[in-house]
Write an enzyme that holds these catalytic residues in place. Structure first.
Site, short mmCIF file in Angstrom:
data_model
loop_
_atom_site.label_atom_id
_atom_site.label_comp_id
_atom_site.label_asym_id
_atom_site.label_seq_id
_atom_site.Cartn_x
_atom_site.Cartn_y
_atom_site.Cartn_z
N SER A 127 -13.32 -22.12 -4.03
CA SER A 127 -12.39 -20.87 -4.78
C SER A 127 -13.77 -19.89 -5.19
O SER A 127 -14.49 -20.35 -6.10
CB SER A 127 -11.73 -21.31 -5.90
OG SER A 127 -10.63 -22.12 -5.37
N HIS A 160 -9.18 -17.31 -0.86
CA HIS A 160 -9.26 -18.21 0.15
C HIS A 160 -8.85 -17.48 1.55
O HIS A 160 -7.84 -16.96 1.61
CB HIS A 160 -8.62 -19.67 0.16
CG HIS A 160 -8.92 -20.43 -0.77
ND1 HIS A 160 -9.78 -21.21 -0.74
CD2 HIS A 160 -8.49 -20.54 -2.07
CE1 HIS A 160 -10.16 -21.94 -1.77
NE2 HIS A 160 -9.18 -21.38 -2.79
N HIS A 211 -5.23 -27.23 -0.07
CA HIS A 211 -5.05 -28.03 -1.25
C HIS A 211 -3.92 -28.96 -1.18
O HIS A 211 -2.66 -28.37 -0.67
CB HIS A 211 -5.19 -27.26 -2.46
CG HIS A 211 -6.30 -26.33 -2.80
ND1 HIS A 211 -6.68 -25.14 -2.29
CD2 HIS A 211 -7.49 -26.56 -3.39
CE1 HIS A 211 -7.81 -24.58 -2.36
NE2 HIS A 211 -8.10 -25.61 -3.04
N TYR A 239 -2.01 -29.29 -3.84
CA TYR A 239 -1.06 -28.82 -4.80
C TYR A 239 -0.16 -27.50 -4.05
O TYR A 239 0.74 -27.06 -4.37
CB TYR A 239 -1.79 -28.14 -5.90
CG TYR A 239 -2.54 -27.03 -5.65
CD1 TYR A 239 -2.47 -25.81 -5.36
CD2 TYR A 239 -4.21 -27.11 -5.98
CE1 TYR A 239 -3.39 -24.83 -5.17
CE2 TYR A 239 -5.00 -26.34 -5.78
CZ TYR A 239 -4.66 -24.98 -5.36
OH TYR A 239 -5.81 -24.21 -5.28
N GLU A 240 -0.94 -27.22 -2.84
CA GLU A 240 -0.01 -25.98 -2.06
C GLU A 240 1.12 -26.71 -1.19
O GLU A 240 1.82 -26.16 -0.72
CB GLU A 240 -0.94 -25.61 -1.01
CG GLU A 240 -2.10 -24.60 -1.55
CD GLU A 240 -2.91 -24.23 -0.55
OE1 GLU A 240 -2.82 -23.06 0.06
OE2 GLU A 240 -4.23 -24.85 -0.36
N ALA A 264 -14.59 -24.96 -7.20
CA ALA A 264 -14.78 -24.49 -8.45
C ALA A 264 -14.26 -25.51 -9.51
O ALA A 264 -13.01 -26.23 -9.06
CB ALA A 264 -13.80 -22.95 -8.59
N MET A 275 -9.24 -29.65 -8.50
CA MET A 275 -7.82 -30.27 -7.86
C MET A 275 -8.30 -30.16 -6.36
O MET A 275 -7.42 -30.11 -5.49
CB MET A 275 -6.89 -29.01 -8.00
CG MET A 275 -6.44 -28.48 -9.31
SD MET A 275 -5.38 -27.21 -9.66
CE MET A 275 -5.62 -26.91 -11.45
N SER A 276 -9.53 -30.57 -6.04
CA SER A 276 -9.77 -30.73 -4.48
C SER A 276 -10.87 -31.75 -4.12
O SER A 276 -11.16 -32.74 -5.17
CB SER A 276 -10.10 -29.46 -3.88
OG SER A 276 -11.44 -29.02 -4.55
N ASN A 308 -15.20 -22.44 -15.83
CA ASN A 308 -14.73 -22.58 -17.19
C ASN A 308 -14.82 -23.83 -17.89
O ASN A 308 -15.04 -25.08 -17.30
CB ASN A 308 -13.30 -22.19 -17.12
CG ASN A 308 -12.44 -23.39 -16.32
OD1 ASN A 308 -12.39 -23.23 -14.93
ND2 ASN A 308 -11.68 -24.26 -16.83
N HIS A 368 -6.68 -18.39 -13.37
CA HIS A 368 -7.19 -18.33 -11.98
C HIS A 368 -8.43 -17.19 -11.84
O HIS A 368 -9.36 -17.28 -11.25
CB HIS A 368 -6.41 -18.35 -10.85
CG HIS A 368 -6.72 -18.41 -9.42
ND1 HIS A 368 -7.50 -19.55 -9.17
CD2 HIS A 368 -6.84 -17.47 -8.43
CE1 HIS A 368 -8.02 -19.39 -7.80
NE2 HIS A 368 -7.48 -18.07 -7.30
N1 HPA Z 1 -9.20 -27.70 -14.13
C1 HPA Z 1 -8.85 -27.94 -12.84
N2 HPA Z 1 -9.27 -27.37 -11.78
C2 HPA Z 1 -9.81 -26.32 -12.16
C3 HPA Z 1 -10.36 -25.84 -13.46
C4 HPA Z 1 -10.11 -26.81 -14.48
O1 HPA Z 1 -10.40 -26.31 -15.65
N3 HPA Z 1 -11.21 -24.67 -13.40
C5 HPA Z 1 -11.35 -24.42 -12.00
N4 HPA Z 1 -10.75 -25.36 -11.16
#
Ligand code: HPA
Length: 271
Positions: A30, A60, A82, A84-85, A112, A210-211, A234, A246
């Site tokens: 990302s 993306h 992903h 989660y998609e 990310a 998440m990837s 973050n 996001h």
């Molecule tokens: N958690 C999970 N996935 C992420 C985060 C997070 O804080 N930041 C970017 N992708």
């Protein structure tokens, strides 16, 4: 199906680039897709590739990009699939198998991530030394393709220690600060709760996302040399007193992208 996809892409590559065998594969996370805008000799949208799904998340693009970078033939995924998609996990990892089929030997997975290690700051880069799979799935469940890998693959050096060292040396040479640590993956798409982040810290995670983990499992199984780079976008929930969005993740990736591109292209040069 895999052979159909590989044959299709070989034909398209040959039509557009002549003799071009990608030796390095990169999955751009990302906000990190710009490398594929800068280096693109030929690209094809996922929607045109038999066997591929279509990427749905903003930030993306959803195309496969072929380019020569620092003298090396590279194939990049600009946008990944992903879990989660809602894709079946087999679809998430399918492009990695395709890359292997095309001739890729080294895979660079990027993402990310949230910083779980309190010493990390937004926009830090981290080389992944190991991972923790908390997604609740494993892409190797089911019939094993014995031609590609073993039933019970060893994961003790999934992330090549040699390439971690190369990343360290490269970062230091070009003056880019590089953190290192363990990446934990959860399915998402909700970010973690502060209690979950405390749990992750206790488990030894430095970053969370998440990837990457499903792709890393397939890469390791298929004997690809693997390097993982996270952009810490973050502080994970509860580490600092901020809410997560996001948009902030994409902004932090934007801040890091120049350093990210420098690091990745320099690593490619030295592979
Ligand atoms: N958690 C999970 N996935 C992420 C985060 C997070 O804080 N930041 C970017 N992708």
């Amino acid at each position: 199906m895999l052979q159909i996809t590989v044959d299709f892409l070989r034909k398209e590559i040959s039509k557009n680039l002549g003799k071009f065998v990608p030796e390095i594969g990169i999955v751009l996370g990302s906000g990190l897709g710009e490398l594929a805008d800068e280096y693109c000799d030929y690209s094809i949208s996922y929607s045109e590739i038999p066997g591929f799904e279509v990427s749905t998340i903003s930030g993306h693009k959803g195309r496969l990009v072929f380019a020569k970078i620092n003298g090396k033939n590279v194939v990049m995924m600009q946008g990944r699939f992903h879990y989660y998609e809602g894709y079946p996990i087999q679809k998430v990892v399918y492009p990695i198998k395709v890359m292997k089929g095309l001739g890729v030997k080294t895979l660079i997975l990027t993402n990310a991530a949230g910083g779980v290690n309190p010493a990390f700051n937004p926009s830090d880069l981290m080389v992944i030394t190991d991972h923790i799979n908390l997604m609740g799935i494993n892409p190797l469940v089911g019939m094993n393709d014995d031609e590609m890998g073993e039933r019970f693959p060893d994961m003790s050096e999934a992330y090549s220690p040699e390439l971690v060292e190369l990343a360290r040396k490269t970062a230091s040479k070009i003056g880019v600060d590089l953190q290192e640590g363990v990446y934990a993956a959860l399915s998402g798409p909700s970010y973690e709760t502060p209690a979950e982040v405390r749990m992750l810290r206790t488990l030894g995670a430095d970053a969370v996302g998440m990837s990457t983990v499903p792709e890393a499992i397939i890469a390791s199984w298929a004997k690809l040399k693997l390097i993982g780079i996270s952009c810490i976008c973050n502080s994970a929930a509860g580490i600092r007193n901020v809410t997560l969005s996001h948009e902030d993740v994409i902004n932090a990736a934007n801040t890091a992208k120049q350093r990210f591109k420098q690091l990745v292209t320099e690593i490619i040069k030295n592979l």
